[in-house]
Design an enzyme around this catalytic site. Structure first.
Site, PDB file in Angstrom:
ATOM      1  N   THR A   1      49.673 -88.396 -25.398  1.00 36.61           N
ATOM      2  CA  THR A   1      48.843 -89.484 -24.855  1.00 36.61           C
ATOM      3  C   THR A   1      49.595 -90.802 -24.626  1.00 36.61           C
ATOM      4  OG1 THR A   1      47.991 -89.785 -27.109  1.00 36.61           O
ATOM      5  CG2 THR A   1      46.580 -88.585 -25.550  1.00 36.61           C
TER       6      THR A   1
ATOM      7  N   ARG B   1      45.771 -79.590  -5.812  1.00 35.60           N
ATOM      8  CA  ARG B   1      45.372 -78.749  -6.947  1.00 35.60           C
ATOM      9  C   ARG B   1      45.641 -79.458  -8.278  1.00 35.60           C
ATOM     10  NH1 ARG B   1      44.729 -73.513  -6.254  1.00 35.60           N
ATOM     11  NH2 ARG B   1      43.569 -73.832  -8.179  1.00 35.60           N
TER      12      ARG B   1
ATOM     13  N   ARG C   1      44.664 -81.742 -10.564  1.00 35.73           N
ATOM     14  CA  ARG C   1      43.391 -82.443 -10.748  1.00 35.73           C
ATOM     15  C   ARG C   1      43.518 -83.705 -11.563  1.00 35.73           C
ATOM     16  NH1 ARG C   1      41.260 -76.928 -13.092  1.00 35.73           N
ATOM     17  NH2 ARG C   1      43.478 -76.944 -13.581  1.00 35.73           N
TER      18      ARG C   1
ATOM     19  N   ASN D   1      53.853 -82.960 -15.428  1.00 36.17           N
ATOM     20  CA  ASN D   1      53.323 -81.610 -15.170  1.00 36.17           C
ATOM     21  C   ASN D   1      53.555 -81.216 -13.712  1.00 36.17           C
ATOM     22  OD1 ASN D   1      51.738 -79.226 -15.906  1.00 36.17           O
ATOM     23  ND2 ASN D   1      50.141 -80.088 -14.600  1.00 36.17           N
TER      24      ASN D   1
ATOM     25  N   ARG E   1      56.331 -78.306  -9.570  1.00 34.13           N
ATOM     26  CA  ARG E   1      56.577 -78.389  -8.123  1.00 34.13           C
ATOM     27  C   ARG E   1      58.021 -78.745  -7.763  1.00 34.13           C
ATOM     28  NH1 ARG E   1      52.339 -75.525  -6.062  1.00 34.13           N
ATOM     29  NH2 ARG E   1      50.355 -76.395  -6.760  1.00 34.13           N
TER      30      ARG E   1
HETATM   31  C1  LIG Z   1      54.604 -71.752  -8.017  1.00 32.52           C
HETATM   32  C2  LIG Z   1      53.128 -71.940  -7.972  1.00 32.52           C
HETATM   33  C3  LIG Z   1      52.322 -70.976  -7.394  1.00 32.52           C
HETATM   34  C4  LIG Z   1      50.926 -71.135  -7.347  1.00 32.52           C
HETATM   35  N1  LIG Z   1      50.154 -70.175  -6.752  1.00 32.52           N
HETATM   36  C5  LIG Z   1      48.817 -70.325  -6.714  1.00 32.52           C
HETATM   37  C6  LIG Z   1      47.985 -69.337  -6.105  1.00 32.52           C
HETATM   38  O1  LIG Z   1      48.454 -68.318  -5.596  1.00 32.52           O
HETATM   39  N2  LIG Z   1      46.647 -69.539  -6.068  1.00 32.52           N
HETATM   40  C7  LIG Z   1      46.075 -70.654  -6.641  1.00 32.52           C
HETATM   41  O2  LIG Z   1      44.839 -70.784  -6.604  1.00 32.52           O
HETATM   42  N3  LIG Z   1      46.837 -71.606  -7.211  1.00 32.52           N
HETATM   43  C8  LIG Z   1      48.168 -71.483  -7.261  1.00 32.52           C
HETATM   44  N4  LIG Z   1      48.937 -72.451  -7.840  1.00 32.52           N
HETATM   45  C9  LIG Z   1      48.286 -73.678  -8.340  1.00 32.52           C
HETATM   46  C10 LIG Z   1      48.159 -73.669  -9.885  1.00 32.52           C
HETATM   47  O3  LIG Z   1      47.327 -72.600 -10.304  1.00 32.52           O
HETATM   48  C11 LIG Z   1      47.561 -75.015 -10.372  1.00 32.52           C
HETATM   49  O4  LIG Z   1      46.274 -75.181  -9.820  1.00 32.52           O
HETATM   50  C12 LIG Z   1      48.390 -76.197  -9.977  1.00 32.52           C
HETATM   51  O5  LIG Z   1      49.759 -75.972 -10.202  1.00 32.52           O
HETATM   52  C13 LIG Z   1      47.939 -77.426 -10.773  1.00 32.52           C
HETATM   53  O6  LIG Z   1      48.404 -77.301 -12.096  1.00 32.52           O
HETATM   54  P1  LIG Z   1      47.583 -77.807 -13.322  1.00 32.52           P
HETATM   55  O7  LIG Z   1      46.252 -77.158 -13.406  1.00 32.52           O
HETATM   56  O8  LIG Z   1      48.485 -77.680 -14.534  1.00 32.52           O
HETATM   57  O9  LIG Z   1      47.431 -79.378 -12.986  1.00 32.52           O
HETATM   58  P2  LIG Z   1      46.188 -80.335 -13.221  1.00 32.52           P
HETATM   59  O10 LIG Z   1      45.002 -79.868 -12.467  1.00 32.52           O
HETATM   60  O11 LIG Z   1      46.679 -81.734 -12.941  1.00 32.52           O
HETATM   61  O12 LIG Z   1      45.848 -80.173 -14.754  1.00 32.52           O
HETATM   62  C14 LIG Z   1      46.762 -80.678 -15.743  1.00 32.52           C
HETATM   63  C15 LIG Z   1      46.467 -79.984 -17.052  1.00 32.52           C
HETATM   64  O13 LIG Z   1      45.149 -80.346 -17.501  1.00 32.52           O
HETATM   65  C16 LIG Z   1      44.558 -79.225 -18.116  1.00 32.52           C
HETATM   66  N5  LIG Z   1      43.369 -78.849 -17.336  1.00 32.52           N
HETATM   67  C17 LIG Z   1      43.004 -79.333 -16.109  1.00 32.52           C
HETATM   68  N6  LIG Z   1      41.841 -78.782 -15.725  1.00 32.52           N
HETATM   69  C18 LIG Z   1      41.465 -77.920 -16.701  1.00 32.52           C
HETATM   70  C19 LIG Z   1      40.376 -77.043 -16.859  1.00 32.52           C
HETATM   71  N7  LIG Z   1      39.433 -76.898 -15.943  1.00 32.52           N
HETATM   72  N8  LIG Z   1      40.319 -76.316 -17.984  1.00 32.52           N
HETATM   73  C20 LIG Z   1      41.253 -76.417 -18.953  1.00 32.52           C
HETATM   74  N9  LIG Z   1      42.352 -77.225 -18.846  1.00 32.52           N
HETATM   75  C21 LIG Z   1      42.436 -77.977 -17.732  1.00 32.52           C
HETATM   76  C22 LIG Z   1      45.591 -78.106 -18.156  1.00 32.52           C
HETATM   77  O14 LIG Z   1      46.322 -78.205 -19.343  1.00 32.52           O
HETATM   78  C23 LIG Z   1      46.477 -78.456 -16.973  1.00 32.52           C
HETATM   79  O15 LIG Z   1      47.802 -77.928 -17.077  1.00 32.52           O
HETATM   80  C24 LIG Z   1      50.328 -72.314  -7.896  1.00 32.52           C
HETATM   81  C25 LIG Z   1      51.149 -73.277  -8.488  1.00 32.52           C
HETATM   82  C26 LIG Z   1      52.527 -73.108  -8.528  1.00 32.52           C
HETATM   83  C27 LIG Z   1      53.368 -74.195  -9.163  1.00 32.52           C
END
Ligand SMILES: Cc1cc2nc3c(=O)[nH]c(=O)nc-3n(C[C@H](O)[C@H](O)[C@H](O)COP(=O)(O)OP(=O)(O)OC[C@H]3O[C@@H](n4cnc5c(N)ncnc54)[C@H](O)[C@@H]3O)c2cc1C
Length: 232
Positions: A63, A86, A88, A188, A193
């Site tokens: 934090t 994506r 969030r 993250n 990325r």
């Molecule tokens: C190489 C690569 C390939 C990918 N391929 C695909 C694909 O084929 N299809 C697809 O749909 N997406 C794909 N993604 C997107 C991936 O699934 C994530 O949506 C994206 O990378 C965002 O990551 P994140 O959720 O960690 O980030 P953020 O949304 O910023 O979230 C940050 C962190 O907050 C926590 N968090 C956020 N929301 C929640 C929740 N609802 N519940 C619990 N914890 C939460 C988690 O710890 C998360 O890591 C890909 C991503 C990468 C890097």
């Protein structure tokens, strides 16, 4: 290292950029957020503070990193932005083709960026193609972009609303947005990325964001890199 031009802007791809619009970010703010637990406040970093940042990163005490915030202005093709939104834990405001005319700029990869995929899903490698294949691919893209933009303009000449005319726009078209993100979430994003597994195009944007992050928070960035670029 990406090339930085005037006003903290890094050009990316053929018509894109990452511009650091504003930042409230420093290693010291991480330290002070952590040290408030002990009612302590520092005016300047010293060696013990650098150790504290490494400790926070290593032990996933995440934090204190959330108080540093970056606001980026980004211009990128729609397919890159589809991946970007994506993430969030950040805030977006994007150019709207409902209200404004679409840009005529489209992404055409440089010949060396035209690639073929080898292997299975999940473990592809991307290999260069022969020069004639690269040129053919670039010509194909330009032809589709020209046709799409001509159709877009024709629909508007017919009086069709912008919100419908935009249906013909390919995902190679450029858009722009503002992105506000704290340092924890930025790590993250960079972790995912700027990785070899990410698509080359978004990777270039993530490299540019990482450059600004490293500049504003060198100790935090070094700790992040040392711990295998895993976000806390
Ligand atoms: C190489 C690569 C390939 C990918 N391929 C695909 C694909 O084929 N299809 C697809 O749909 N997406 C794909 N993604 C997107 C991936 O699934 C994530 O949506 C994206 O990378 C965002 O990551 P994140 O959720 O960690 O980030 P953020 O949304 O910023 O979230 C940050 C962190 O907050 C926590 N968090 C956020 N929301 C929640 C929740 N609802 N519940 C619990 N914890 C939460 C988690 O710890 C998360 O890591 C890909 C991503 C990468 C890097």
């Amino acid at each position: 290292m990406p090339e930085v031009i005037a006003e903290a802007t890094i050009p990316v791809l053929d018509h894109g950029f990452v511009r650091l619009d504003a930042a409230m970010a420093s290693d010291l703010s991480v330290v002070n957020a952590a040290r408030v637990s002990f009612a302590r406040h520092k005016e300047a970093m010293d060696e013990s503070d650098e150790g504290l940042i490494r400790f926070l990163m290593r032990e996933q005490h995440a934090t204190p990193f959330e108080h540093s915030v970056f606001r980026f202005h980004v211009r990128a093709p729609i397919f890159v932005v589809r991946e970007w939104v994506r993430h969030r834990w950040s805030s977006f405001n994007e150019f709207s083709m409902r209200y404004a005319k679409a840009t005529e700029d489209f992404y055409v990869p440089e010949p060396e960026d035209v690639r073929t995929q080898v292997g299975k899903p999940g473990s592809y490698s991307f290999e260069p193609v022969e020069p004639d294949v690269a040129e053919a691919a670039r010509d194909e893209l330009r032809a589709v972009y020209d046709a799409a933009f001509a159709a877009y303009e024709h629909l508007m000449e017919l009086g069709v609303a912008r919100e419908l005319a935009r249906l013909v726009m390919p995902v190679g078209a450029y858009t722009e947005f503002y992105w506000t993100v704290n340092a924890r979430s930025l790590m993250n994003f960079v972790s995912l990325r700027a990785a070899e597994t990410a698509q080359r195009e978004i990777r270039r944007y993530a490299d540019a964001c990482e450059h600004f992050f490293a500049e504003a928070m060198p100790v935090t960035h070094a700790a992040f890199v040392k711990l295998d670029r895993v976000a806390p």
